[in-house]
Design a protein around this motif. Structure first.
Motif, short mmCIF file in Angstrom:
data_model
loop_
_atom_site.label_atom_id
_atom_site.label_comp_id
_atom_site.label_asym_id
_atom_site.label_seq_id
_atom_site.Cartn_x
_atom_site.Cartn_y
_atom_site.Cartn_z
N MET A 1 39.93 40.54 35.63
CA MET A 1 41.07 41.50 35.80
C MET A 1 41.39 41.36 37.30
N THR A 2 42.73 41.38 37.46
CA THR A 2 43.23 41.80 38.96
C THR A 2 43.26 43.02 39.06
N LEU A 3 42.79 43.88 40.09
CA LEU A 3 42.94 45.15 40.28
C LEU A 3 43.81 45.57 41.39
N ALA A 42 38.05 35.87 40.40
CA ALA A 42 39.07 36.63 39.46
C ALA A 42 38.18 37.23 38.49
N ALA A 43 37.04 36.91 38.08
CA ALA A 43 36.35 37.48 37.04
C ALA A 43 34.63 37.09 37.55
N GLY A 44 33.76 37.94 36.86
CA GLY A 44 32.26 37.50 37.11
C GLY A 44 31.89 36.13 36.56
N LEU A 45 31.27 35.40 37.26
CA LEU A 45 30.72 34.13 36.73
C LEU A 45 29.92 34.26 35.44
N THR A 128 37.70 45.34 43.37
CA THR A 128 39.03 44.57 43.62
C THR A 128 38.81 42.92 43.74
N ARG A 129 39.39 42.30 42.84
CA ARG A 129 39.26 41.00 42.50
C ARG A 129 40.61 40.56 41.94
N PRO A 130 40.96 39.06 42.21
CA PRO A 130 40.32 38.18 43.56
C PRO A 130 40.99 38.76 44.96
N ALA A 131 39.96 38.89 45.77
CA ALA A 131 40.42 39.61 46.95
C ALA A 131 39.50 38.56 48.40
N ARG A 132 40.10 37.81 49.08
CA ARG A 132 38.89 37.08 49.96
C ARG A 132 39.06 37.58 51.12
N LEU A 133 37.83 37.65 51.86
CA LEU A 133 37.63 38.38 53.32
C LEU A 133 38.00 37.18 54.15
N VAL A 134 38.91 37.26 54.94
CA VAL A 134 39.71 36.25 55.93
C VAL A 134 39.47 36.51 57.34
N SER A 135 39.29 37.93 57.91
CA SER A 135 38.94 37.98 58.92
C SER A 135 38.13 39.37 59.24
N ALA A 136 37.53 39.79 60.41
CA ALA A 136 36.95 40.90 60.49
C ALA A 136 36.72 41.03 61.98
#
Length: 391
Positions: A1-3, A42-45, A128-136
């Motif tokens: 589920m997208t949050l 988007a969901a757990g594997l 929160t998913r899907p959310a991809r870390l792209v910078s830090a």
């Protein structure tokens, strides 16, 4: 589920929602520490992957309230045997280890994750998913992390600490500039869940063969009952991405006692590394689980030390947040890095020992294992180490 998108500010940002990430989230919540957790999926594997929980892992999970469910849905096994064909080279028993859990608990990873997820849900701890870390990037008081969201937007989250529980290809580790030192195994690893007529229902077996190693472990049904379901892990020179039943049967025929594989439930092939992060703490970046260490599945250690990394990090993080005291995090980093180093060394040694091909090498191996097998003290030490009770 997208949050919904995560809040803009948080004490802890956890990247990754596998067993280590979820265990950390639960441990922090128990201490009253706020955290945001994101995952690129988007969901757990739903595949079973890792399949064993050792005694020390069950001990550290006790305060999180998930152990009763794990025990109800897992299969207790007290014996580990190293075999060459039908010959037993070494028998290790877990029944006398110093723990309330004198066994290895066979529980597929997807079931372990579902139990952890249920506990998160009960505490209204959303991922929160899907959310991809792209910078830090480091800021004066923490980390500014950029997240790519499903709608194409990027959101910046300001966190006091960023914890990478995001696997072997960790974005957190890469963004922190931490080296991942080690090498690749030349072999391919086959992973398969099968229904099989086999004689090993009460043990985990590690088969040594000149052609490679093979691990056979019983798996429970969804209700924890014992039937005819097994996990097979083996090294091969090459195979397809999804090995067929005939491929798995050929491995069993070649490396183990006679057994008929009746049904292939799931299979995969993957290349594996033996690598260790140069450090697990750099500035406000922290690493747990496969982000910090990857190694051979021999001994079933990987998911276990990842969960332990995470749960043991919670209290030092809480101390750092509330008192500004970093000594606990520094001690945690030293300890967990050394634990990982020893596990990588042990599992790599088992893998290389399993694949000795020369006659002289096999004779020496058999002689050494025979000596160990005649020493109750050494067998007990190995049992304690496999159960991770020395850590």
């Amino acid at each position: 589920m997208t949050l919904p998108a995560p809040p803009l500010h948080t004490d802890i940002l956890i990247a990754g929602a596998g067993p280590a990430g979820m265990a950390l989230r639960l441990a922090l919540a128990r201490l009253g520490v706020a955290a945001v957790q994101v995952d690129k999926h988007a969901a757990g594997l739903n595949t079973s992957r890792a399949a064993v929980l050792h005694a020390r892992t069950l001990e550290v999970l006790e305060p999180l309230g998930v152990v009763p469910d794990l025990l109800a849905h897992g299969l207790k096994v007290q014996d580990f045997r190293i075999r060459a064909g039908s010959d037993v080279l070494l028998h290790i028993g877990f029944d006398a280890i110093p723990s309330a859990y004198p066994f290895a608990l066979l529980c597929p990873q997807n079931r372990t994750e579902a139990i952890l997820q249920s506990r998160l849900d009960a505490g209204a701890l959303a991922i929160t998913r899907p959310a991809r870390l792209v910078s830090a990037a480091a800021t004066p008081d923490g980390i500014a992390a950029g997240l790519a969201l499903p709608d194409g937007a990027t959101q910046t989250v300001h966190a006091r600490w960023l914890v990478g529980c995001d696997g072997a290809h960790s974005a957190v580790r890469n963004l922190a500039g931490i080296a991942f030192e080690g090498g690749d195994y030349s072999e391919t690893f086959v992973l398969a869940d099968v229904r099989m007529d086999g004689p090993w229902r009460d043990e985990v077996s590690l088969f040594f063969s000149p052609d490679g190693l093979m691990v056979v472990a019983p798996l429970p049904e969804d209700d924890g009952s014992s039937t005819d379901r097994y996990r097979i892990v083996a090294t091969v020179a090459a195979t397809s991405d999804q090995p067929a039943l005939a491929d798995v049967q050929a491995l069993v025929d070649q490396r183990g006692p006679a057994a008929r594989v009746r049904e292939l439930l799931w299979s995969s092939a993957f290349h594996l590394q033996h690598r260790l992060a140069a450090q697990v703490h750099r500035g406000r970046f922290l690493l747990c689980g496969d982000a910090a260490h990857v190694h051979s599945p021999a001994g079933g250690q990987g998911m276990n030390i990842g969960i332990q990394d995470a749960v043991e990090l919670a209290e030092p993080l809480a101390l750092a947040l509330r008192a500004g005291d970093l000594s606990g995090i520094e001690a945690w980093a030293r300890r967990r890095h050394e634990v990982a180093r020893e596990v990588v060394r042990m599992t790599d040694g088992l893998t290389r020992m399993a694949t000795v091909s020369s006659g002289l090498g096999r004779a020496v191996r058999q002689a050494v294992l025979g000596l160990v097998g005649h020493s109750e003290f050494l067998r007990q030490r190995i049992a304690v180490r496999l159960a991770e009770l020395e850590e």
